[in-house]
Design a protein around this motif. Structure first.
Motif, PDB file in Angstrom:
ATOM      1  N   THR A  77       0.995  -1.062  -0.429  1.00 36.80           N
ATOM      2  CA  THR A  77       0.259  -0.549   0.296  1.00 36.80           C
ATOM      3  C   THR A  77       0.855   1.453  -0.014  1.00 36.80           C
ATOM      4  O   THR A  77       2.081   1.371   0.775  1.00 36.80           O
ATOM      5  N   LEU A  78       0.388   2.258  -0.658  1.00 36.19           N
ATOM      6  CA  LEU A  78       1.193   3.525  -1.208  1.00 36.19           C
ATOM      7  C   LEU A  78       0.013   4.461   0.240  1.00 36.19           C
ATOM      8  O   LEU A  78      -1.215   4.263  -0.468  1.00 36.19           O
ATOM      9  N   TYR A  79       0.529   5.115   0.399  1.00 35.52           N
ATOM     10  CA  TYR A  79       0.140   6.223   0.696  1.00 35.52           C
ATOM     11  C   TYR A  79       0.398   7.648  -0.552  1.00 35.52           C
ATOM     12  O   TYR A  79       1.316   7.903   0.348  1.00 35.52           O
ATOM     13  N   LEU A  80      -0.659   8.609   0.230  1.00 33.98           N
ATOM     14  CA  LEU A  80      -0.895  10.221   0.324  1.00 33.98           C
ATOM     15  C   LEU A  80      -0.911  11.014   1.230  1.00 33.98           C
ATOM     16  O   LEU A  80      -2.316  10.645   1.693  1.00 33.98           O
ATOM     17  N   GLN A  81      -0.040  11.371   2.776  1.00 31.07           N
ATOM     18  CA  GLN A  81      -0.642  12.024   3.512  1.00 31.07           C
ATOM     19  C   GLN A  81      -0.823  13.561   3.126  1.00 31.07           C
ATOM     20  O   GLN A  81       0.153  13.992   2.472  1.00 31.07           O
ATOM     21  N   MET A  82      -2.053  14.262   3.099  1.00 28.69           N
ATOM     22  CA  MET A  82      -2.479  15.660   2.332  1.00 28.69           C
ATOM     23  C   MET A  82      -2.783  16.349   3.894  1.00 28.69           C
ATOM     24  O   MET A  82      -4.199  16.462   4.155  1.00 28.69           O
ATOM     25  N   ASN A  83      -2.118  17.587   3.898  1.00 32.25           N
ATOM     26  CA  ASN A  83      -2.726  18.263   5.148  1.00 32.25           C
ATOM     27  C   ASN A  83      -2.541  19.660   4.618  1.00 32.25           C
ATOM     28  O   ASN A  83      -2.085  20.475   3.410  1.00 32.25           O
ATOM     29  N   SER A  84      -3.392  20.908   5.494  1.00 32.80           N
ATOM     30  CA  SER A  84      -3.446  22.333   4.730  1.00 32.80           C
ATOM     31  C   SER A  84      -3.772  22.080   3.273  1.00 32.80           C
ATOM     32  O   SER A  84      -3.194  23.044   2.957  1.00 32.80           O
ATOM     33  N   LEU A  85      -5.019  21.184   2.894  1.00 24.38           N
ATOM     34  CA  LEU A  85      -5.250  21.442   1.449  1.00 24.38           C
ATOM     35  C   LEU A  85      -5.914  22.981   1.053  1.00 24.38           C
ATOM     36  O   LEU A  85      -6.837  24.050   1.636  1.00 24.38           O
ATOM     37  N   LYS A  86      -5.970  23.549   0.125  1.00 23.69           N
ATOM     38  CA  LYS A  86      -5.816  24.100  -0.520  1.00 23.69           C
ATOM     39  C   LYS A  86      -7.160  23.823  -1.935  1.00 23.69           C
ATOM     40  O   LYS A  86      -6.860  22.882  -2.156  1.00 23.69           O
ATOM     41  N   SER A  87      -7.639  25.221  -1.910  1.00 24.46           N
ATOM     42  CA  SER A  87      -8.819  24.537  -3.426  1.00 24.46           C
ATOM     43  C   SER A  87      -7.675  24.028  -4.335  1.00 24.46           C
ATOM     44  O   SER A  87      -8.675  23.360  -4.892  1.00 24.46           O
ATOM     45  N   GLU A  88      -7.156  24.249  -4.865  1.00 25.56           N
ATOM     46  CA  GLU A  88      -6.340  24.075  -5.444  1.00 25.56           C
ATOM     47  C   GLU A  88      -5.648  23.053  -5.729  1.00 25.56           C
ATOM     48  O   GLU A  88      -5.089  22.228  -7.058  1.00 25.56           O
ATOM     49  N   ASP A  89      -5.562  22.193  -4.775  1.00 25.20           N
ATOM     50  CA  ASP A  89      -4.924  20.863  -4.605  1.00 25.20           C
ATOM     51  C   ASP A  89      -7.117  20.026  -4.967  1.00 25.20           C
ATOM     52  O   ASP A  89      -6.514  18.013  -5.378  1.00 25.20           O
ATOM     53  N   THR A  90      -8.052  20.643  -5.570  1.00 26.10           N
ATOM     54  CA  THR A  90      -8.576  19.361  -5.964  1.00 26.10           C
ATOM     55  C   THR A  90      -8.659  19.128  -7.325  1.00 26.10           C
ATOM     56  O   THR A  90      -7.877  19.122  -8.107  1.00 26.10           O
ATOM     57  N   GLY A  91      -8.985  18.000  -7.389  1.00 28.39           N
ATOM     58  CA  GLY A  91      -8.590  17.207  -8.538  1.00 28.39           C
ATOM     59  C   GLY A  91      -8.933  15.927  -8.404  1.00 28.39           C
ATOM     60  O   GLY A  91      -9.085  14.916  -7.432  1.00 28.39           O
ATOM     61  N   MET A  92      -8.866  15.335  -9.381  1.00 34.53           N
ATOM     62  CA  MET A  92      -8.627  13.431  -9.675  1.00 34.53           C
ATOM     63  C   MET A  92      -7.049  13.006  -9.404  1.00 34.53           C
ATOM     64  O   MET A  92      -5.793  13.450  -9.934  1.00 34.53           O
ATOM     65  N   TYR A  93      -6.817  11.637  -8.315  1.00 38.13           N
ATOM     66  CA  TYR A  93      -5.201  11.746  -7.800  1.00 38.13           C
ATOM     67  C   TYR A  93      -5.195  10.175  -8.131  1.00 38.13           C
ATOM     68  O   TYR A  93      -6.319   9.428  -7.653  1.00 38.13           O
ATOM     69  N   TYR A  94      -3.995  10.059  -8.868  1.00 38.76           N
ATOM     70  CA  TYR A  94      -4.122   8.688  -9.385  1.00 38.76           C
ATOM     71  C   TYR A  94      -2.822   7.881  -8.630  1.00 38.76           C
ATOM     72  O   TYR A  94      -1.452   8.802  -8.802  1.00 38.76           O
ATOM     73  N   CYS A  95      -2.699   6.869  -8.324  1.00 39.04           N
ATOM     74  CA  CYS A  95      -1.483   6.017  -7.639  1.00 39.04           C
ATOM     75  C   CYS A  95      -1.339   5.433  -9.292  1.00 39.04           C
ATOM     76  O   CYS A  95      -1.689   5.330 -10.370  1.00 39.04           O
ATOM     77  N   ALA A  96       0.400   5.407  -9.090  1.00 43.65           N
ATOM     78  CA  ALA A  96       0.995   5.058 -10.401  1.00 43.65           C
ATOM     79  C   ALA A  96       2.235   3.860  -9.851  1.00 43.65           C
ATOM     80  O   ALA A  96       3.061   4.432  -9.555  1.00 43.65           O
ATOM     81  N   GLU A  97       2.250   3.313 -10.393  1.00 43.00           N
ATOM     82  CA  GLU A  97       3.715   1.795 -10.250  1.00 43.00           C
ATOM     83  C   GLU A  97       4.794   1.711 -11.331  1.00 43.00           C
ATOM     84  O   GLU A  97       3.456   0.908 -12.412  1.00 43.00           O
ATOM     85  N   CYS A  98       5.460   2.063 -11.798  1.00 45.46           N
ATOM     86  CA  CYS A  98       6.909   1.124 -12.904  1.00 45.46           C
ATOM     87  C   CYS A  98       7.120   0.622 -12.388  1.00 45.46           C
ATOM     88  O   CYS A  98       8.492   0.518 -10.743  1.00 45.46           O
ATOM     89  N   ALA A  99       6.537  -0.802 -12.050  1.00 50.26           N
ATOM     90  CA  ALA A  99       7.152  -2.192 -11.662  1.00 50.26           C
ATOM     91  C   ALA A  99       8.687  -3.104 -12.018  1.00 50.26           C
ATOM     92  O   ALA A  99       8.832  -2.083 -13.158  1.00 50.26           O
ATOM     93  N   GLY A 100       9.782  -2.660 -10.955  1.00 48.83           N
ATOM     94  CA  GLY A 100      11.168  -3.487 -10.777  1.00 48.83           C
ATOM     95  C   GLY A 100      11.247  -4.504 -11.663  1.00 48.83           C
ATOM     96  O   GLY A 100      12.180  -4.752 -12.913  1.00 48.83           O
ATOM     97  N   THR A 101       9.877  -5.324 -12.404  1.00 46.34           N
ATOM     98  CA  THR A 101       9.678  -6.512 -12.943  1.00 46.34           C
ATOM     99  C   THR A 101       9.312  -6.329 -14.218  1.00 46.34           C
ATOM    100  O   THR A 101       8.994  -6.773 -15.156  1.00 46.34           O
ATOM    101  N   GLY A 102       8.970  -5.024 -14.670  1.00 48.46           N
ATOM    102  CA  GLY A 102       8.758  -4.541 -15.572  1.00 48.46           C
ATOM    103  C   GLY A 102       7.021  -3.938 -15.875  1.00 48.46           C
ATOM    104  O   GLY A 102       6.738  -4.892 -15.640  1.00 48.46           O
TER     105      GLY A 102
END
Length: 115
Positions: A77-102
């Motif tokens: 599991t990957l996490y993103l703790q977001m504090n002091s959020l601003k209106s400009e942080d609004t959006g769709m957040y995507y997780c990505a992985e570039c796998a070491g196995t390809g």
């Protein structure tokens, strides 16, 4: 079958906090580069934070000091703790992985709205 599933998005007032999670199935985080990206309502895409297999971590200037990326390899599991959020942080957040196995993989996204 490789799958990344994000969760934790929602609506919050400015100054609030959210913690996003991204759980991977079908592959591990070992030797992988991981990251969070976001797409704003105007469809601008930007890197938010990345953590690399060499231990390096990078943040967009706009989130430095407010967001923290972390990972739990035992839980895949990957996490993103977001504090002091601003209106400009609004959006769709995507997780990505570039796998070491390809291969590179993306989640379906989780919406964050700050207003």
């Amino acid at each position: 079958h490789v799958q990344l599933v994000e969760s934790g998005g929602g609506s919050v007032q400015p100054g609030g906090s959210l913690k996003l999670s991204c759980t991977a199935t079908g592959l591990t985080f070992d030797d992988s580069d991981m990251g969070w990206y976001r797409q704003s309502p105007g469809n601008k895409c930007e890197m938010v934070a990345t953590v690399h297999s060499d231990g390096n971590i990078y943040y967009a200037d706009s989130v430095k000091g407010r967001f923290t990326i972390s990972q739990d390899n035992d839980k895949n599991t990957l996490y993103l703790q977001m504090n002091s959020l601003k209106s400009e942080d609004t959006g769709m957040y995507y997780c990505a992985e570039c796998a070491g196995t390809g291969g590179a993989y993306w989640g379906q996204g989780t919406q964050v709205t700050v207003s």
